[in-house]
Design an enzyme around this catalytic site. Structure first.
Site, PDB file in Angstrom:
ATOM      1  N   ASP A 209      43.134  13.265 -27.599  1.00  0.00           N
ATOM      2  CA  ASP A 209      42.333  12.870 -26.420  1.00  0.00           C
ATOM      3  C   ASP A 209      41.953  11.402 -26.552  1.00  0.00           C
ATOM      4  O   ASP A 209      41.993  10.824 -27.639  1.00  0.00           O
ATOM      5  CB  ASP A 209      41.035  13.693 -26.389  1.00  0.00           C
ATOM      6  CG  ASP A 209      40.267  13.568 -27.698  1.00  0.00           C
ATOM      7  OD1 ASP A 209      40.579  14.315 -28.632  1.00  0.00           O
ATOM      8  OD2 ASP A 209      39.392  12.691 -27.803  1.00  0.00           O
ATOM      9  N   ASP A 211      38.702   9.222 -26.557  1.00  0.00           N
ATOM     10  CA  ASP A 211      37.275   9.485 -26.721  1.00  0.00           C
ATOM     11  C   ASP A 211      36.534   8.939 -25.486  1.00  0.00           C
ATOM     12  O   ASP A 211      37.144   8.393 -24.555  1.00  0.00           O
ATOM     13  CB  ASP A 211      36.783   8.863 -28.038  1.00  0.00           C
ATOM     14  CG  ASP A 211      35.500   9.510 -28.525  1.00  0.00           C
ATOM     15  OD1 ASP A 211      35.434  10.747 -28.584  1.00  0.00           O
ATOM     16  OD2 ASP A 211      34.540   8.766 -28.824  1.00  0.00           O
TER      17      ASP A 211
HETATM   18  N1  LIG Z   1      37.235  12.610 -29.578  1.00  0.00           N
HETATM   19  C1  LIG Z   1      37.067  13.177 -30.773  1.00  0.00           C
HETATM   20  N2  LIG Z   1      35.939  12.946 -31.479  1.00  0.00           N
HETATM   21  C2  LIG Z   1      35.778  13.525 -32.694  1.00  0.00           C
HETATM   22  N3  LIG Z   1      36.670  14.322 -33.267  1.00  0.00           N
HETATM   23  C3  LIG Z   1      37.795  14.587 -32.605  1.00  0.00           C
HETATM   24  N4  LIG Z   1      38.859  15.325 -32.916  1.00  0.00           N
HETATM   25  C4  LIG Z   1      39.722  15.266 -31.905  1.00  0.00           C
HETATM   26  N5  LIG Z   1      39.254  14.463 -30.922  1.00  0.00           N
HETATM   27  C5  LIG Z   1      38.042  14.019 -31.323  1.00  0.00           C
END
Ligand SMILES: Nc1ncnc2[nH]cnc12
Ligand SMILES: CSC[C@H]1O[C@H](OP(=O)(O)O)[C@H](O)[C@@H]1O
Length: 288
Positions: A209, A211
């Site tokens: 993803d 963040d």
């Molecule tokens: N955006 C995210 N923040 C923290 N851990 C994760 N693991 C996978 N995506 C993450």
């Protein structure tokens, strides 16, 4: 001739492990408490691999409740020479897109309250962590992931947060300013402990993803993370098969193999037996 024995710690979405020849499930005890579960050991292309699911069967352990010390201790007891972590990560950079792999080479540790050392009162040690990832192992893992069809970024700073919640938008933007490239919840203290255990360590992060730093986008949703991870898991498994086939015949030493040389601060006659016994696997090389 020194043989390779690769320990693989499988993160979110990688519970099934690797397709090991003659795979055997073994419950290994640790002097540091309960590990996440039994290991599965077997061979890939003639090389021994031992797999451990970080979050345990059915994903029972949160990033804060994983017993990282027991997990690393168990891998050490199995005779593992090198540890590859396969982990889900969020991206803090536009170019590191979901589906891409990142061979992480630095960390910022924002975790809190986790056991972060095998050493302590009665047996003090200070290892170097300037280069927390084994460059050789990381390059081999990155090459293998690329050959397995992944788009791979070589190098990247992983910020480890305590979680289990994902970050706020303000935190996410701050981490970008700090120079972090990807984000996760588990590589710390795992990398610290691997270094203390003299186990060369590499993280092959799989971007699940973006963040929360992108203004226009929705925040991170666990369901999206799991879906992307599922799609990536096959590539990660294929990468381990390629890795097995590409390891040099002889395992030449690397600096992490001797990380405890000169690191023990406690004088031999001031060391506590209880701790020395607990460290029978981790520090065997320097305490015998
Ligand atoms: N955006 C995210 N923040 C923290 N851990 C994760 N693991 C996978 N995506 C993450
Ligand atoms: C399910 S998203 C958050 C979770 O996924 C990652 O775990 P792992 O590194 O074990 O794959 C991340 O660090 C979080 O723990």
């Amino acid at each position: 001739m020194d043989a390779w024995h690769i320990g693989v710690i499988g993160g979110s979405g990688l519970y099934d492990g690797l397709d090991l020849e003659d795979g055997q499930e073994i419950a290994v005890s640790s002097s540091f408490g309960e590990p996440s579960g039994p290991v599965t050991t077997g061979k890939l292309g003639g090389v021994r691999f031992t797999f451990l699911s970080r979050h345990g069967a059915g994903h029972r352990f949160s990033p804060s409740s994983v017993n990282y010390r027991a997990n690393i201790d168990v891998l050490k007891r199995c005779g593992v020479t090198d540890v590859v972590s396969l982990s889900a990560i969020g991206s803090l950079r536009e170019e590191m897109a979901p589906g891409h792999f990142v061979a992480v080479d630095q960390f910022i540790d924002r975790t809190e309250g986790r056991e972060r050392s095998f050493f302590g009162a009665g047996m003090v040690a200070h290892v170097s962590l300037a280069d927390p990832v084994c460059a050789r192992l990381s390059a081999l893992a990155a090459d293998a992931a690329q050959a397995a069809g992944a788009e791979v970024h070589r190098g990247g700073c992983y910020i480890a947060i305590e979680g289990p919640q994902f970050s706020t938008r303000a935190e996410s933007r701050l981490y970008r300013q700090w120079g972090a490239d990807v984000i996760g919840m588990t590589a710390m203290p795992e990398a610290r402990l691997a270094r203390e255990a003299e186990l060369p360590y590499a993280v092959l992060g799989m971007v699940t993803d973006y963040d929360a730093w992108r203004d226009e986008a929705a925040g991170v949703e666990a369901a999206d993370v799991f879906a992307t991870m599922k799609a990536n898991a096959a590539t990660a498994r294929a990468a381990m098969v390629v890795l097995a086939g590409r390891l040099p015949e002889d395992r030449a030493p690397v600096p992490a193999d001797t990380a405890l040389d000169g690191a023990l601060a406690t004088a031999p006659d001031a060391r506590e037996w209880k701790i020395i016994t607990q460290l029978d696997a981790i520090a065997k090389r320097v305490l015998r």
